[in-house]
Design a protein around this motif. Sequence first.
Motif, PDB file in Angstrom:
ATOM      1  N   CYS B  29       0.830  -1.201   0.000  1.00 18.24           N
ATOM      2  CA  CYS B  29       0.000   0.000   0.000  1.00 18.24           C
ATOM      3  C   CYS B  29       0.867   1.254   0.000  1.00 18.24           C
ATOM      4  O   CYS B  29       0.552   2.233  -0.675  1.00 18.24           O
ATOM      5  CB  CYS B  29      -0.940  -0.016   1.196  1.00 18.24           C
ATOM      6  SG  CYS B  29      -2.284  -1.213   1.005  1.00 18.24           S
ATOM      7  N   ALA B  30       1.963   1.189   0.745  1.00 15.71           N
ATOM      8  CA  ALA B  30       2.861   2.336   0.763  1.00 15.71           C
ATOM      9  C   ALA B  30       3.378   2.612  -0.645  1.00 15.71           C
ATOM     10  O   ALA B  30       3.372   3.749  -1.120  1.00 15.71           O
ATOM     11  CB  ALA B  30       4.023   2.068   1.719  1.00 15.71           C
ATOM     12  N   SER B  31       3.791   1.561  -1.330  1.00 16.74           N
ATOM     13  CA  SER B  31       4.369   1.745  -2.668  1.00 16.74           C
ATOM     14  C   SER B  31       3.329   2.230  -3.674  1.00 16.74           C
ATOM     15  O   SER B  31       3.659   2.816  -4.693  1.00 16.74           O
ATOM     16  CB  SER B  31       4.986   0.430  -3.146  1.00 16.74           C
ATOM     17  OG  SER B  31       3.970  -0.450  -3.572  1.00 16.74           O
ATOM     18  N   ARG B  32       2.079   2.001  -3.377  1.00 17.41           N
ATOM     19  CA  ARG B  32       1.028   2.393  -4.313  1.00 17.41           C
ATOM     20  C   ARG B  32       0.373   3.712  -3.930  1.00 17.41           C
ATOM     21  O   ARG B  32      -0.485   4.214  -4.667  1.00 17.41           O
ATOM     22  CB  ARG B  32      -0.079   1.332  -4.342  1.00 17.41           C
ATOM     23  CG  ARG B  32       0.293   0.048  -5.023  1.00 17.41           C
ATOM     24  CD  ARG B  32      -0.820  -0.967  -4.787  1.00 17.41           C
ATOM     25  NE  ARG B  32      -0.526  -2.236  -5.422  1.00 17.41           N
ATOM     26  CZ  ARG B  32      -1.163  -3.369  -5.133  1.00 17.41           C
ATOM     27  NH1 ARG B  32      -2.117  -3.363  -4.216  1.00 17.41           N
ATOM     28  NH2 ARG B  32      -0.845  -4.486  -5.747  1.00 17.41           N
ATOM     29  N   ARG B  35      -4.201   3.954   0.939  1.00 22.42           N
ATOM     30  CA  ARG B  35      -4.241   4.236   2.377  1.00 22.42           C
ATOM     31  C   ARG B  35      -4.747   3.036   3.173  1.00 22.42           C
ATOM     32  O   ARG B  35      -5.943   2.818   3.280  1.00 22.42           O
ATOM     33  CB  ARG B  35      -5.098   5.472   2.651  1.00 22.42           C
ATOM     34  CG  ARG B  35      -4.607   6.586   1.781  1.00 22.42           C
ATOM     35  CD  ARG B  35      -5.043   7.994   2.085  1.00 22.42           C
ATOM     36  NE  ARG B  35      -6.038   8.242   3.069  1.00 22.42           N
ATOM     37  CZ  ARG B  35      -6.827   9.326   3.029  1.00 22.42           C
ATOM     38  NH1 ARG B  35      -6.714  10.178   2.023  1.00 22.42           N
ATOM     39  NH2 ARG B  35      -7.698   9.547   3.961  1.00 22.42           N
ATOM     40  N   LEU B  36      -3.813   2.306   3.715  1.00 19.94           N
ATOM     41  CA  LEU B  36      -4.165   1.176   4.577  1.00 19.94           C
ATOM     42  C   LEU B  36      -4.409   1.719   5.982  1.00 19.94           C
ATOM     43  O   LEU B  36      -3.520   1.700   6.828  1.00 19.94           O
ATOM     44  CB  LEU B  36      -3.043   0.134   4.570  1.00 19.94           C
ATOM     45  CG  LEU B  36      -3.314  -1.159   5.349  1.00 19.94           C
ATOM     46  CD1 LEU B  36      -4.489  -1.906   4.735  1.00 19.94           C
ATOM     47  CD2 LEU B  36      -2.087  -2.056   5.380  1.00 19.94           C
ATOM     48  N   THR B  37      -5.624   2.177   6.196  1.00 24.04           N
ATOM     49  CA  THR B  37      -5.947   2.806   7.489  1.00 24.04           C
ATOM     50  C   THR B  37      -5.953   1.759   8.607  1.00 24.04           C
ATOM     51  O   THR B  37      -5.884   0.561   8.353  1.00 24.04           O
ATOM     52  CB  THR B  37      -7.327   3.453   7.429  1.00 24.04           C
ATOM     53  OG1 THR B  37      -8.292   2.421   7.213  1.00 24.04           O
ATOM     54  CG2 THR B  37      -7.416   4.453   6.301  1.00 24.04           C
ATOM     55  N   ALA B  38      -6.045   2.249   9.831  1.00 25.15           N
ATOM     56  CA  ALA B  38      -6.049   1.339  10.982  1.00 25.15           C
ATOM     57  C   ALA B  38      -7.202   0.350  10.866  1.00 25.15           C
ATOM     58  O   ALA B  38      -7.038  -0.852  11.108  1.00 25.15           O
ATOM     59  CB  ALA B  38      -6.173   2.142  12.272  1.00 25.15           C
ATOM     60  N   LEU B  39      -8.363   0.857  10.482  1.00 31.74           N
ATOM     61  CA  LEU B  39      -9.533  -0.012  10.355  1.00 31.74           C
ATOM     62  C   LEU B  39      -9.313  -1.096   9.299  1.00 31.74           C
ATOM     63  O   LEU B  39      -9.563  -2.286   9.531  1.00 31.74           O
ATOM     64  CB  LEU B  39     -10.760   0.822   9.993  1.00 31.74           C
ATOM     65  CG  LEU B  39     -12.030   0.026   9.740  1.00 31.74           C
ATOM     66  CD1 LEU B  39     -12.492  -0.658  11.011  1.00 31.74           C
ATOM     67  CD2 LEU B  39     -13.136   0.929   9.195  1.00 31.74           C
ATOM     68  N   ARG B  40      -8.833  -0.688   8.141  1.00 27.25           N
ATOM     69  CA  ARG B  40      -8.620  -1.641   7.051  1.00 27.25           C
ATOM     70  C   ARG B  40      -7.577  -2.679   7.445  1.00 27.25           C
ATOM     71  O   ARG B  40      -7.713  -3.859   7.124  1.00 27.25           O
ATOM     72  CB  ARG B  40      -8.164  -0.876   5.802  1.00 27.25           C
ATOM     73  CG  ARG B  40      -9.274  -0.045   5.208  1.00 27.25           C
ATOM     74  CD  ARG B  40      -8.752   0.958   4.197  1.00 27.25           C
ATOM     75  NE  ARG B  40      -9.836   1.616   3.482  1.00 27.25           N
ATOM     76  CZ  ARG B  40      -9.664   2.609   2.617  1.00 27.25           C
ATOM     77  NH1 ARG B  40      -8.443   3.043   2.349  1.00 27.25           N
ATOM     78  NH2 ARG B  40     -10.699   3.147   2.007  1.00 27.25           N
ATOM     79  N   ARG B  41      -6.561  -2.220   8.149  1.00 31.08           N
ATOM     80  CA  ARG B  41      -5.514  -3.138   8.575  1.00 31.08           C
ATOM     81  C   ARG B  41      -6.069  -4.145   9.589  1.00 31.08           C
ATOM     82  O   ARG B  41      -5.762  -5.322   9.556  1.00 31.08           O
ATOM     83  CB  ARG B  41      -4.363  -2.334   9.200  1.00 31.08           C
ATOM     84  CG  ARG B  41      -3.045  -3.067   9.251  1.00 31.08           C
ATOM     85  CD  ARG B  41      -1.918  -2.092   9.616  1.00 31.08           C
ATOM     86  NE  ARG B  41      -0.610  -2.734   9.518  1.00 31.08           N
ATOM     87  CZ  ARG B  41      -0.097  -3.487  10.475  1.00 31.08           C
ATOM     88  NH1 ARG B  41      -0.770  -3.710  11.565  1.00 31.08           N
ATOM     89  NH2 ARG B  41       1.106  -4.047  10.300  1.00 31.08           N
ATOM     90  N   ARG B  42      -6.913  -3.653  10.463  1.00 28.96           N
ATOM     91  CA  ARG B  42      -7.512  -4.540  11.457  1.00 28.96           C
ATOM     92  C   ARG B  42      -8.403  -5.574  10.776  1.00 28.96           C
ATOM     93  O   ARG B  42      -8.389  -6.755  11.123  1.00 28.96           O
ATOM     94  CB  ARG B  42      -8.336  -3.726  12.460  1.00 28.96           C
ATOM     95  CG  ARG B  42      -8.754  -4.529  13.668  1.00 28.96           C
ATOM     96  CD  ARG B  42      -8.253  -3.900  14.933  1.00 28.96           C
ATOM     97  NE  ARG B  42      -8.145  -2.445  14.737  1.00 28.96           N
ATOM     98  CZ  ARG B  42      -9.174  -1.601  14.842  1.00 28.96           C
ATOM     99  NH1 ARG B  42     -10.339  -2.056  15.174  1.00 28.96           N
ATOM    100  NH2 ARG B  42      -8.992  -0.320  14.637  1.00 28.96           N
ATOM    101  N   VAL B  43      -9.180  -5.149   9.796  1.00 29.44           N
ATOM    102  CA  VAL B  43     -10.039  -6.093   9.076  1.00 29.44           C
ATOM    103  C   VAL B  43      -9.192  -7.132   8.349  1.00 29.44           C
ATOM    104  O   VAL B  43      -9.503  -8.328   8.369  1.00 29.44           O
ATOM    105  CB  VAL B  43     -10.968  -5.349   8.095  1.00 29.44           C
ATOM    106  CG1 VAL B  43     -11.664  -6.318   7.153  1.00 29.44           C
ATOM    107  CG2 VAL B  43     -11.997  -4.532   8.858  1.00 29.44           C
TER     108      VAL B  43
END
Lengths: 168, 168
Positions: B29-32, B35-43
């Motif tokens: 996600c960083a390279s693209r 935005r891998l938000t906290a919520l998305r990361r948790r899911v």
Amino acid sequence: MTDPSLAPASGHDHSHCVADALARADSLCASRGARLTALRRRVLELVWRSHRPRGAYAILEDLSQQEGKPAAPLTVYRALDFLVEQGLVHRIESLNAYVGCPAPGLAHTGQFLVCESCGNTEEIDDPRIREAIRDGAAARGFRVRLPTVEVRGLCPDCQSRPRPETTP
Amino acid sequence: MTDPSLAPASGHDHSHCVADALARADSLCASRGARLTALRRRVLELVWRSHRPRGAYAILEDLSQQEGKPAAPLTVYRALDFLVEQGLVHRIESLNAYVGCPAPGLAHTGQFLVCESCGNTEEIDDPRIREAIRDGAAARGFRVRLPTVEVRGLCPDCQSRPRPETTP
DNA sequence: GTCATCGGGTTATGATATAACGCCATTCCC
DNA sequence: GGGAATGGCGTTATATCATAACCCGATGAC
Ligand SMILES: [Zn+2]
Ligand SMILES: [Zn+2]
Ligand SMILES: [Zn+2]
Ligand SMILES: [Zn+2]
């Protein structure tokens, strides 16, 4: 009835498709001792209203309309379960919908080419695909019971047409 | 948490699977610029709780439990949509469920070996299957956009075991 | 600062599928 | 034919999966 969204694939006499499907179902069920009741036969006919997979609730509406009285979801689901078991109808998992099998009789699962533009769905049974899956699974020690192949894309007609008919 | 139905595949250190998946997601996600938000990361983490496809509402329950406050379905579906778009998670159509991709990065659809007994699902990317589908479709003039292959059957472990763990 | 964009909260609703219960017709045995 | 077993299907309620419509606050461009 005259809903254009139910139009079959490019200009063929769809009444033949339906008649053939019903005749094959009659003889197949007779030969197996399976009971193709009036209700089940009617549901099969409604699945065959087009070459697009139809949802259970769409069939339910048709049925309710024909009968005059509203039918219950279970009525349709039970009929569909029977038809799927007998191999007369396939369920398209990616659409939660059902489509008539053009070549029932032998146990098979088929592969489905689903047009994202017009909805028409072609069933194929490609030995190379079947064998590739069988071998790929076997190579990993996996015992295949029910392969599901559903390919979304564009049918030949919709590749030439710019913006074809809407979804069913 | 300690629900045995969430046990991963036969004795491996599943925390590594999860950590790897999260690390890959971070860097991808960083390279693209996604935005891998906290919520998305948790899911994503919750999808990876096991190697079985998990339904959106199962994830929703986990999330609500973690947060203390109940979450809404849309919250989870939006996060899942993002993860699927980014190729970090695949949707298993025949189960209406989601499973983490072990090899994200390149656009791919994969094929899935779904064990009907233990639920564990292995993602493979078998060139023979891919090519057989591509060629079979091409032979019929069909333009493939999204091939879906989901094979139900028995994984190696469950072929030896008589009556294994129940479904998730 | 102002504005556009996007993530995400809230509420309601839609779409798909099954559970639980029971009636009645057919069939099968005798 | 009587009686029991089976199976088809009606009825009601409920479970499961997914989206619509609306708003608001955070972020970043200008
Ligand atoms: Zn036709
Ligand atoms: Zn078929
Ligand atoms: Zn693992
Ligand atoms: Zn993958």
